[in-house]
Design a protein around this motif. Sequence first.
Motif, mmCIF file in Angstrom:
data_model
loop_
_atom_site.group_PDB
_atom_site.id
_atom_site.type_symbol
_atom_site.label_atom_id
_atom_site.label_comp_id
_atom_site.label_asym_id
_atom_site.label_seq_id
_atom_site.Cartn_x
_atom_site.Cartn_y
_atom_site.Cartn_z
ATOM 1 N N GLN A 103 0.842 -1.190 0.000
ATOM 2 C CA GLN A 103 0.000 0.000 0.000
ATOM 3 C C GLN A 103 0.883 1.247 0.000
ATOM 4 O O GLN A 103 2.076 1.177 0.327
ATOM 5 N N ILE A 104 0.310 2.395 -0.352
ATOM 6 C CA ILE A 104 1.074 3.635 -0.401
ATOM 7 C C ILE A 104 1.763 3.898 0.938
ATOM 8 O O ILE A 104 2.927 4.333 0.993
ATOM 9 N N GLY A 105 1.083 3.616 2.030
ATOM 10 C CA GLY A 105 1.640 3.865 3.356
ATOM 11 C C GLY A 105 2.797 2.955 3.727
ATOM 12 O O GLY A 105 3.492 3.207 4.725
ATOM 13 N N ASP A 106 3.025 1.913 2.953
ATOM 14 C CA ASP A 106 4.146 1.005 3.235
ATOM 15 C C ASP A 106 5.472 1.553 2.704
ATOM 16 O O ASP A 106 6.533 1.049 3.063
ATOM 17 N N TYR A 119 -2.452 -13.502 -1.800
ATOM 18 C CA TYR A 119 -2.297 -14.937 -2.023
ATOM 19 C C TYR A 119 -3.583 -15.497 -2.604
ATOM 20 O O TYR A 119 -4.634 -15.478 -1.959
ATOM 21 N N LYS A 120 -3.512 -15.950 -3.846
ATOM 22 C CA LYS A 120 -4.665 -16.515 -4.547
ATOM 23 C C LYS A 120 -5.852 -15.559 -4.535
ATOM 24 O O LYS A 120 -7.008 -15.965 -4.320
ATOM 25 N N GLY A 121 -5.560 -14.290 -4.738
ATOM 26 C CA GLY A 121 -6.614 -13.286 -4.809
ATOM 27 C C GLY A 121 -7.078 -12.763 -3.469
ATOM 28 O O GLY A 121 -7.909 -11.847 -3.406
ATOM 29 N N ASN A 122 -6.556 -13.310 -2.378
ATOM 30 C CA ASN A 122 -6.972 -12.891 -1.038
ATOM 31 C C ASN A 122 -5.833 -12.172 -0.314
ATOM 32 O O ASN A 122 -4.670 -12.523 -0.492
ATOM 33 N N ILE A 123 -6.183 -11.185 0.494
ATOM 34 C CA ILE A 123 -5.186 -10.497 1.302
ATOM 35 C C ILE A 123 -4.881 -11.352 2.518
ATOM 36 O O ILE A 123 -5.779 -11.729 3.276
ATOM 37 N N ASP A 124 -3.620 -11.669 2.717
ATOM 38 C CA ASP A 124 -3.207 -12.568 3.785
ATOM 39 C C ASP A 124 -2.037 -11.949 4.529
ATOM 40 O O ASP A 124 -1.449 -10.951 4.091
ATOM 41 N N VAL A 125 -1.681 -12.545 5.655
ATOM 42 C CA VAL A 125 -0.504 -12.106 6.408
ATOM 43 C C VAL A 125 0.744 -12.562 5.657
ATOM 44 O O VAL A 125 0.670 -13.432 4.781
ATOM 45 N N PRO A 126 1.914 -11.988 5.962
ATOM 46 C CA PRO A 126 3.147 -12.444 5.305
ATOM 47 C C PRO A 126 3.346 -13.944 5.460
ATOM 48 O O PRO A 126 2.853 -14.561 6.414
ATOM 49 N N TRP A 148 6.067 6.409 -10.246
ATOM 50 C CA TRP A 148 4.798 5.693 -10.259
ATOM 51 C C TRP A 148 3.799 6.315 -9.285
ATOM 52 O O TRP A 148 2.611 6.488 -9.619
ATOM 53 N N ILE A 149 4.242 6.654 -8.081
ATOM 54 C CA ILE A 149 3.343 7.220 -7.078
ATOM 55 C C ILE A 149 2.781 8.562 -7.548
ATOM 56 O O ILE A 149 1.619 8.891 -7.297
ATOM 57 N N LEU A 150 3.584 9.338 -8.253
ATOM 58 C CA LEU A 150 3.132 10.642 -8.752
ATOM 59 C C LEU A 150 1.978 10.506 -9.738
ATOM 60 O O LEU A 150 1.150 11.420 -9.866
ATOM 61 N N GLN A 151 1.900 9.395 -10.441
ATOM 62 C CA GLN A 151 0.820 9.205 -11.406
ATOM 63 C C GLN A 151 -0.108 8.064 -11.024
ATOM 64 O O GLN A 151 -1.006 7.700 -11.790
ATOM 65 N N ALA A 152 0.086 7.511 -9.834
ATOM 66 C CA ALA A 152 -0.748 6.391 -9.384
ATOM 67 C C ALA A 152 -2.188 6.854 -9.171
ATOM 68 O O ALA A 152 -2.436 7.995 -8.762
ATOM 69 N N PRO A 153 -3.165 5.983 -9.420
ATOM 70 C CA PRO A 153 -4.574 6.351 -9.271
ATOM 71 C C PRO A 153 -5.007 6.579 -7.830
ATOM 72 O O PRO A 153 -6.012 7.243 -7.579
ATOM 73 N N LEU A 154 -4.275 6.023 -6.857
ATOM 74 C CA LEU A 154 -4.610 6.190 -5.439
ATOM 75 C C LEU A 154 -3.463 6.890 -4.713
ATOM 76 O O LEU A 154 -2.300 6.645 -4.992
ATOM 77 N N THR A 155 -3.811 7.766 -3.770
ATOM 78 C CA THR A 155 -2.784 8.513 -3.041
ATOM 79 C C THR A 155 -2.892 8.353 -1.532
ATOM 80 O O THR A 155 -1.954 8.690 -0.813
ATOM 81 N N ALA A 156 -4.015 7.882 -1.016
ATOM 82 C CA ALA A 156 -4.184 7.689 0.419
ATOM 83 C C ALA A 156 -3.230 6.617 0.920
ATOM 84 O O ALA A 156 -2.837 5.717 0.176
ATOM 85 N N SER A 157 -2.856 6.691 2.186
ATOM 86 C CA SER A 157 -1.873 5.745 2.737
ATOM 87 C C SER A 157 -2.355 4.305 2.675
ATOM 88 O O SER A 157 -1.551 3.383 2.580
ATOM 89 N N ASP A 158 -3.684 4.105 2.726
ATOM 90 C CA ASP A 158 -4.206 2.736 2.657
ATOM 91 C C ASP A 158 -4.601 2.348 1.237
ATOM 92 O O ASP A 158 -5.229 1.304 1.011
ATOM 93 N N VAL A 165 -8.432 -2.452 -11.672
ATOM 94 C CA VAL A 165 -9.225 -1.428 -12.363
ATOM 95 C C VAL A 165 -10.272 -0.827 -11.437
ATOM 96 O O VAL A 165 -10.537 0.377 -11.477
ATOM 97 N N THR A 166 -10.830 -1.641 -10.546
ATOM 98 C CA THR A 166 -11.875 -1.161 -9.636
ATOM 99 C C THR A 166 -11.314 -0.319 -8.491
ATOM 100 O O THR A 166 -12.067 0.325 -7.763
ATOM 101 N N LEU A 167 -9.985 -0.354 -8.292
ATOM 102 C CA LEU A 167 -9.260 0.418 -7.269
ATOM 103 C C LEU A 167 -9.486 -0.074 -5.846
ATOM 104 O O LEU A 167 -8.824 0.397 -4.923
ATOM 105 N N ASP A 168 -10.408 -1.001 -5.626
ATOM 106 C CA ASP A 168 -10.690 -1.452 -4.267
ATOM 107 C C ASP A 168 -9.912 -2.700 -3.871
ATOM 108 O O ASP A 168 -10.061 -3.216 -2.768
ATOM 109 N N SER A 169 -9.077 -3.185 -4.757
ATOM 110 C CA SER A 169 -8.252 -4.365 -4.478
ATOM 111 C C SER A 169 -6.986 -4.296 -5.328
ATOM 112 O O SER A 169 -6.958 -3.592 -6.345
ATOM 113 N N PRO A 170 -5.932 -5.012 -4.928
ATOM 114 C CA PRO A 170 -4.718 -5.010 -5.748
ATOM 115 C C PRO A 170 -4.893 -5.855 -7.004
ATOM 116 O O PRO A 170 -5.711 -6.775 -7.039
#
Length: 251
Positions: A103-106, A119-126, A148-158, A165-170
Motif C-alpha cells: 500500500q502507499i503507506g508502506d 495470495y490466490k486473490g486474497n489479502i493474507d498475512v506475510p 509511479w506514485i506521482l501518477q498512481a490512481p490512489l494517493t491515500a496511505s491505505d 481497475v476497480t481500485l478497491d483491491s490489488p
Amino acid sequence: KIDRECLQALLNKKAKVLARGGVNHLRFRLRSIFSLAVSEGVVERNPAVSLFTPQRCKQSGEKLVLTPEHITRIMAALDLRERLMVRLATFEGMRPGEILGLQIGDVDGDSVWVRRRLYKGNIDVPKTRRSARRVALSSATVELLVQWILQAPLTASDGWLFPAVTLDSPVRRDNIWRRCMLPKLKKIGLEWATFQVMRRTFATLSKKAGVDAHTRSAQMGNTVDVNENEYAVSTFDDRLAAVRKVEATVI
C-alpha cells in the motif's frame, strides 16, 4: 490410524513425480499438521517427526537466472508499472504476492514495509515470521517508485500501490503476468523470466557481488538455508573461477 509407515509411503510415491523441493515442502506440512493435531489432543503422538525425503526424487529442471543483459532488455520492453514490479523482484528480492500487497503507506523513503501479501486473490498475512520485514530499495527502484506514485490512481496511505481497475483491491499476479508482461517478454524471447526467476536472480547476483547469506536472507524474508540451497545458483563462470583459483594456489 495414520502411522509413520503410511506417511513415508506417501512421500516415496510423491518423489516419483515431484522434485526434492516439493517433497521437502510436503514433509514439512505433514509435520505441521500433526503438530497441530497433537496440541489439540486429536492424536497422542506425531507420526511425521521421523519422516525423511527419499534419496531419489524427480529430476528438477534447470534453475534459470537472468543476466544483466536480460534485465536491460526486459526493462526496455515493459511499461513503468511492470518495470517497477520487475525491479522489486529482481533488485530487491521480493515475492510477487508481497509486491502486489503493498500500500502507499508502506513506502518509507528508501525502503518498503512488508505487512501483508496477496495470495490466490486474497489479502493474507506475510508468508512467515521472517517475511514481515523492512525491504531496502536500490536507488533506481526508488526513482521508479517516485515516478509511479506521482501518477498512481490512489494517493491515500491505505490505497493499493498496484490497484486493480476497480481500485478497491490489488491487481492479481496472473492477470498482470498474462496481459501485460508475458506478451511483451515473448517478443524478446524472455517468456521464461517469471517472478520466481527474478527472485532467484536477486539471490544469485547478490551472492556473486559478495553479499553475505544472512543479509540476503533478511532482505528476501527467508532462512539462510533456503537462500543458499534453493535460490542462489552457482553459475559456470563462478565454477570456472573457483577451479582456476584452486589451481593458482597449487602451482
